[in-house]
Scaffold this active site. Structure first.
Site, mmCIF file in Angstrom:
data_model
loop_
_atom_site.group_PDB
_atom_site.id
_atom_site.type_symbol
_atom_site.label_atom_id
_atom_site.label_comp_id
_atom_site.label_asym_id
_atom_site.label_seq_id
_atom_site.Cartn_x
_atom_site.Cartn_y
_atom_site.Cartn_z
ATOM 1 N N CYS A 2 0.829 -1.195 0.000
ATOM 2 C CA CYS A 2 0.000 0.000 0.000
ATOM 3 C C CYS A 2 0.872 1.257 0.000
ATOM 4 O O CYS A 2 1.956 1.273 0.566
ATOM 5 C CB CYS A 2 -0.947 0.091 1.204
ATOM 6 S SG CYS A 2 -1.982 -1.341 1.393
ATOM 7 N N ARG A 27 3.393 -0.063 -5.196
ATOM 8 C CA ARG A 27 3.186 -0.701 -3.893
ATOM 9 C C ARG A 27 1.864 -1.454 -3.812
ATOM 10 O O ARG A 27 1.595 -2.141 -2.821
ATOM 11 C CB ARG A 27 3.215 0.357 -2.782
ATOM 12 C CG ARG A 27 4.480 1.166 -2.751
ATOM 13 C CD ARG A 27 4.389 2.244 -1.720
ATOM 14 N NE ARG A 27 4.639 1.705 -0.392
ATOM 15 C CZ ARG A 27 5.819 1.601 0.167
ATOM 16 N NH1 ARG A 27 6.881 2.028 -0.487
ATOM 17 N NH2 ARG A 27 5.969 1.087 1.355
ATOM 18 N N TRP A 77 -3.024 -2.640 -1.593
ATOM 19 C CA TRP A 77 -2.757 -4.043 -1.892
ATOM 20 C C TRP A 77 -3.456 -4.813 -0.772
ATOM 21 O O TRP A 77 -3.062 -4.728 0.383
ATOM 22 C CB TRP A 77 -1.256 -4.321 -1.889
ATOM 23 C CG TRP A 77 -0.913 -5.727 -2.241
ATOM 24 C CD1 TRP A 77 -0.746 -6.246 -3.492
ATOM 25 C CD2 TRP A 77 -0.668 -6.798 -1.326
ATOM 26 N NE1 TRP A 77 -0.428 -7.584 -3.407
ATOM 27 C CE2 TRP A 77 -0.374 -7.954 -2.095
ATOM 28 C CE3 TRP A 77 -0.669 -6.924 0.070
ATOM 29 C CZ2 TRP A 77 -0.088 -9.192 -1.531
ATOM 30 C CZ3 TRP A 77 -0.384 -8.167 0.626
ATOM 31 C CH2 TRP A 77 -0.095 -9.280 -0.171
ATOM 32 N N ASN A 103 -0.986 1.568 5.987
ATOM 33 C CA ASN A 103 -0.203 0.543 5.306
ATOM 34 C C ASN A 103 0.301 -0.401 6.390
ATOM 35 O O ASN A 103 0.816 0.047 7.406
ATOM 36 C CB ASN A 103 0.970 1.215 4.575
ATOM 37 C CG ASN A 103 1.986 0.219 4.057
ATOM 38 O OD1 ASN A 103 1.648 -0.939 3.798
ATOM 39 N ND2 ASN A 103 3.218 0.671 3.905
ATOM 40 N N GLY A 104 0.139 -1.718 6.205
ATOM 41 C CA GLY A 104 0.589 -2.678 7.207
ATOM 42 C C GLY A 104 -0.568 -3.537 7.678
ATOM 43 O O GLY A 104 -1.606 -3.602 7.012
ATOM 44 N N GLU A 483 14.284 -19.212 -10.774
ATOM 45 C CA GLU A 483 13.955 -17.856 -11.206
ATOM 46 C C GLU A 483 13.116 -17.883 -12.490
ATOM 47 O O GLU A 483 12.161 -17.107 -12.630
ATOM 48 C CB GLU A 483 15.260 -17.056 -11.395
ATOM 49 C CG GLU A 483 15.116 -15.670 -11.973
ATOM 50 C CD GLU A 483 14.218 -14.729 -11.167
ATOM 51 O OE1 GLU A 483 13.819 -15.065 -10.040
ATOM 52 O OE2 GLU A 483 13.898 -13.654 -11.701
ATOM 53 N N LYS A 487 9.459 -16.226 -12.711
ATOM 54 C CA LYS A 487 9.149 -15.192 -13.709
ATOM 55 C C LYS A 487 7.893 -15.571 -14.476
ATOM 56 O O LYS A 487 7.001 -14.759 -14.669
ATOM 57 C CB LYS A 487 10.353 -15.075 -14.650
ATOM 58 C CG LYS A 487 10.684 -13.739 -15.141
ATOM 59 C CD LYS A 487 11.523 -12.885 -14.222
ATOM 60 C CE LYS A 487 10.902 -12.639 -12.872
ATOM 61 N NZ LYS A 487 11.740 -12.027 -11.910
ATOM 62 N N GLU A 490 4.564 -15.563 -12.197
ATOM 63 C CA GLU A 490 4.062 -14.290 -11.692
ATOM 64 C C GLU A 490 3.430 -13.417 -12.772
ATOM 65 O O GLU A 490 2.548 -12.626 -12.492
ATOM 66 C CB GLU A 490 5.123 -13.518 -10.899
ATOM 67 C CG GLU A 490 6.234 -12.915 -11.705
ATOM 68 C CD GLU A 490 7.191 -12.096 -10.857
ATOM 69 O OE1 GLU A 490 6.779 -11.482 -9.874
ATOM 70 O OE2 GLU A 490 8.395 -12.074 -11.205
ATOM 71 N N HIS A 506 12.823 -37.781 -8.261
ATOM 72 C CA HIS A 506 12.296 -38.000 -6.903
ATOM 73 C C HIS A 506 10.881 -37.467 -6.751
ATOM 74 O O HIS A 506 10.430 -37.243 -5.629
ATOM 75 C CB HIS A 506 13.234 -37.355 -5.881
ATOM 76 C CG HIS A 506 14.603 -37.937 -5.901
ATOM 77 N ND1 HIS A 506 14.891 -39.209 -5.438
ATOM 78 C CD2 HIS A 506 15.770 -37.452 -6.398
ATOM 79 C CE1 HIS A 506 16.169 -39.463 -5.618
ATOM 80 N NE2 HIS A 506 16.732 -38.414 -6.205
ATOM 81 N N LYS A 605 5.070 -4.242 -6.406
ATOM 82 C CA LYS A 605 6.520 -4.174 -6.619
ATOM 83 C C LYS A 605 7.285 -4.225 -5.310
ATOM 84 O O LYS A 605 8.370 -4.768 -5.231
ATOM 85 C CB LYS A 605 6.840 -2.880 -7.378
ATOM 86 C CG LYS A 605 8.290 -2.729 -7.772
ATOM 87 C CD LYS A 605 8.669 -3.698 -8.861
ATOM 88 C CE LYS A 605 10.158 -3.702 -9.148
ATOM 89 N NZ LYS A 605 10.546 -4.957 -9.820
HETATM 90 C C1 AGP Z 1 10.310 -10.630 -8.617
HETATM 91 O O1 AGP Z 1 10.001 -10.772 -9.943
HETATM 92 C C2 AGP Z 1 9.236 -10.504 -7.698
HETATM 93 N N1 AGP Z 1 8.216 -9.650 -8.103
HETATM 94 C C3 AGP Z 1 9.506 -10.608 -6.217
HETATM 95 O O2 AGP Z 1 9.765 -11.950 -5.984
HETATM 96 C C4 AGP Z 1 10.653 -9.761 -5.596
HETATM 97 O O3 AGP Z 1 11.877 -10.172 -6.094
HETATM 98 C C5 AGP Z 1 10.595 -9.897 -4.067
HETATM 99 O O4 AGP Z 1 9.367 -9.414 -3.610
HETATM 100 C C6 AGP Z 1 11.730 -9.199 -3.377
HETATM 101 O O5 AGP Z 1 11.698 -7.825 -3.591
HETATM 102 P P1 AGP Z 1 12.935 -6.927 -3.218
HETATM 103 O O6 AGP Z 1 14.072 -7.343 -4.115
HETATM 104 O O7 AGP Z 1 12.490 -5.539 -3.484
HETATM 105 O O8 AGP Z 1 13.262 -7.182 -1.794
#
Ligand code: AGP
Length: 610
Positions: A2, A27, A77, A103-104, A483, A487, A490, A506, A605
């Site tokens: 947020c 955010r 959010w 926020n929180g 990774e 990617k 998400e 396994h 983000k």
């Molecule tokens: C990455 O594509 C993500 N959106 C997410 O996993 C991100 O890397 C994670 O939230 C950590 O964020 P930061 O690097 O700002 O700490």
């Protein structure tokens, strides 16, 4: 998560609030709202709606707000309650005089709400935030500041707040614990915001409110107190950084633009950090003697940054001979890590605001550890918490999916590993120099990979119909597989799993049939032959294989359905190269499926809640 922005001053609040809010959209973007005090009456007035801030702007065109020089706003959010107009902030009390943005998370909101309901308070939303407005109302026989102070002492959890009250139309109150909040100081005007960039074009003079602090703002006054009510003399900082360009520059999405910025990011990093064959890590704040003294490192990070940390483990252990543990930050603090005076903590974060990583760092600090961080955002909370910071200077990353920040983190980890290995004399000067030479070649190899954007996208488009993907890699490309899967899932919402290829038999092998696509990272390395055996196992079960291989490996074509080639480099550096085709695969699949790649559903983000 947020984003909060608040204003009190001599100008029209609304445009300032909306403009600031747009800069905080990273955010969270599931709903947004704005509240002002209409000064003629005076009374509070709000506008809020579901969806992105552009929806709020549209709403304001038809349902405008009267002129006002005080207001608060919020981009959400969702934590408690679905994204909706009703759950969007600001929230009010029964009297309709108090407005709160938050926020929180208020962890004890249920118990507080039950008490308030018994007292006759009527709640409209499912949020935890609304209890704050009603609690302030409960304490309203006191003056505004005391009522907020009393309220805050009843709240448990992490929060940043902005509060206004129509009976006090000259006053904005802010408070924080856990979640970030800054105060911007202007001439006859003051601001609150979740983050500096939201107000940076208005003022560069800021107060970073500390945990457990509350501030009272008027247009020409800022007073800071502890939650206990003790007056505090705040430190005023002059922000020296500027916020870089945030335009798409002809690219269809920020993510694609940021993928294409990677050659430049690394060129700049290497030209400032490598002089001759010397690595310069300004900002690290550790002497060579200190670097020699550590006997273990612990890396804490989340998401993509965690994957960078995993690659870091392989290279630091190999080059510098220091044992490295890597934890997702949210687990670190709950596993009783054994930290000694010889432990170095490395936190990795693009934003520097990730609540889990900040909490892990605070935990380690409390145990006496030295903290260094790799961070992209200047002046972020993580940077301020760390003893030393290695800034990646990748520029603003707007796409929620981390791309250039990831490869910049990797590059910085290579530099750190090389530095540690030289100081600790673990590798010869010659080996170190060869590796540095190869590292400096990476940006031009990136250019070569990016020339194939179209053909990689064609592979993505042709395979966008698969309902499930596996990503396999070995050794230091096992994190690359993780990774690649992150990617894809998400931004395309396709279930995707990353696995160490040797682990496939396994369990995950049960998934494989002609309806699954498997991305195999089969670049030249010590484990190449083993990877080929895994590819054969997938082939026998009719899985659709997309391989990422090294140029010149013609034989792999016979075993797989599609090949994406990367240029040949030192095997130790391949995670840097492999990242690009993985990003482009995810991007092309997501765009083919019509997904919003820059702002995927449910994500933000910067993840500022634990
Ligand atoms: C990455 O594509 C993500 N959106 C997410 O996993 C991100 O890397 C994670 O939230 C950590 O964020 P930061 O690097 O700002 O700490």
């Amino acid at each position: 998560m947020c984003g909060i922005i608040g204003y009190v001053g001599h100008q029209q609040a609304l445009p300032i609030l909306i403009e600031g809010l747009k800069k905080l959209e990273y955010r969270g973007y599931d709903s947004s709202g704005v509240g002002i005090i209409c000064l003629d009456e005076p009374k509070i007035m709000i506008r809020k709606c579901e969806g992105k801030i552009c929806n709020l702007q549209e709403l304001l065109k038809t349902h405008g707000l009267p002129e006002s020089t005080i207001g608060i706003s919020h981009t959400r959010w969702a934590t408690h309650g679905v994204p909706s107009r009703v759950n969007a902030h600001p929230h009010s009390d029964c009297s309709g005089k108090i407005l709160v943005v938050h926020n929180g998370i208020i962890e004890n909101y249920q118990e507080l709400k039950s008490v308030l309901v018994k007292k006759g308070h009527k709640f409209l939303s499912q949020t935890d935030t609304e209890v704050i407005a009603h609690l302030i109302e409960e304490h309203s026989e006191k003056d505004f500041l005391t009522a907020v102070q009393k309220t805050i002492r009843q709240l448990r959890g992490a929060f940043a707040l902005g509060v206004i009250h129509s009976d006090h139309p000259e006053t904005l109150i802010a408070a924080r614990i856990g979640s970030p909040l800054i105060i911007g100081l202007g001439k006859n005007e003051n601001f609150i915001a979740s983050d500096v960039p939201a107000i940076l074009d208005r003022t560069a003079k800021v107060i970073y409110l500390k945990d457990g602090e509350l501030a009272l703002l008027r247009k020409n006054l800022v007073q800071v107190y502890t939650f206990a009510g003790k007056s505090v003399r705040p430190k005023i900082d002059q922000v020296s950084f500027t916020v870089g360009s945030v335009h798409k520059e002809g690219f269809a999405h920020f993510m694609l633009k940021e993928i294409h910025e990677q050659p430049n990011v690394l060129t700049q990093m290497f030209s400032s950090r490598i002089k001759g064959f010397q690595i310069h890590l300004e900002g690290l704040q550790l002497t060579d003697a200190e670097l020699k003294g550590f006997d273990q490192m612990m890396i804490v990070a989340c998401g993509t940054a965690y994957h960078a940390g995993l690659v870091g483990k392989y290279i630091i252990e190999k080059l510098a001979g220091i044992s490295v543990a890597v934890d997702v930050s949210s687990e670190f603090r709950y596993r009783s890590p054994i930290i000694t005076p010889k432990t170095l903590i490395l936190a990795i974060s693009q934003s520097g605001e990730t609540a889990d990583t900040l909490a892990a760092v605070k935990e380690a600090k409390a145990k006496g550890a030295k903290i260094i961080s790799i961070c992209n955002v200047l002046g972020s909370s993580l940077a301020r918490e760390s003893d030393g910071v290695l800034y990646t200077h990748a520029g603003p990353e707007i796409g929620v999916a981390s791309t250039k920040a990831y490869t910049a983190q990797l590059a910085m980890l290579y530099l750190l590993a090389l530095k540690l290995s030289r100081v600790r004399k673990k590798i010869s000067r010659k080996t170190s120099q060869e590796l540095i030479k190869d590292l400096k070649e990476i940006p031009s190899l990136y250019q070569r990979i990016l020339k194939h954007t179209q053909s990689i996208s064609r592979i993505g488009h042709d395979n966008a119909h698969f309902g499930c993907f596996l990503f396999l890699g070995r050794n230091l490309n096992f994190p690359s597989a993780l990774e690649g899967a992150l990617k894809l899932k998400e931004i395309s919402y396709i279930p995707a799993e990353g696995y160490a290829a040797g682990e496939m038999k396994h369990g995950p092998i049960a998934l494989i049939d002609e309806y699954r696509a498997v991305v195999c990272i089969a670049v030249q390395s010590d484990t190449y032959e083993k990877m080929i055996s895994n590819i054969e196992e997938i082939r026998s079960r009719r899985g659709k294989i997309i391989a990422i291989a090294t140029e010149g490996d013609d034989s792999i074509k016979e075993r797989v359905h599609e090949v994406i080639y990367i240029p040949s480099t030192n095997p130790l550096l391949t995670p840097l190269l492999v990242a690009l085709p993985l990003q482009l695969i995810a991007y092309s699949i997501a765009t083919k499926r019509g997904c919003d790649v820059d702002q995927p559903r449910n994500l933000a983000k910067s993840v500022t809640v634990e």
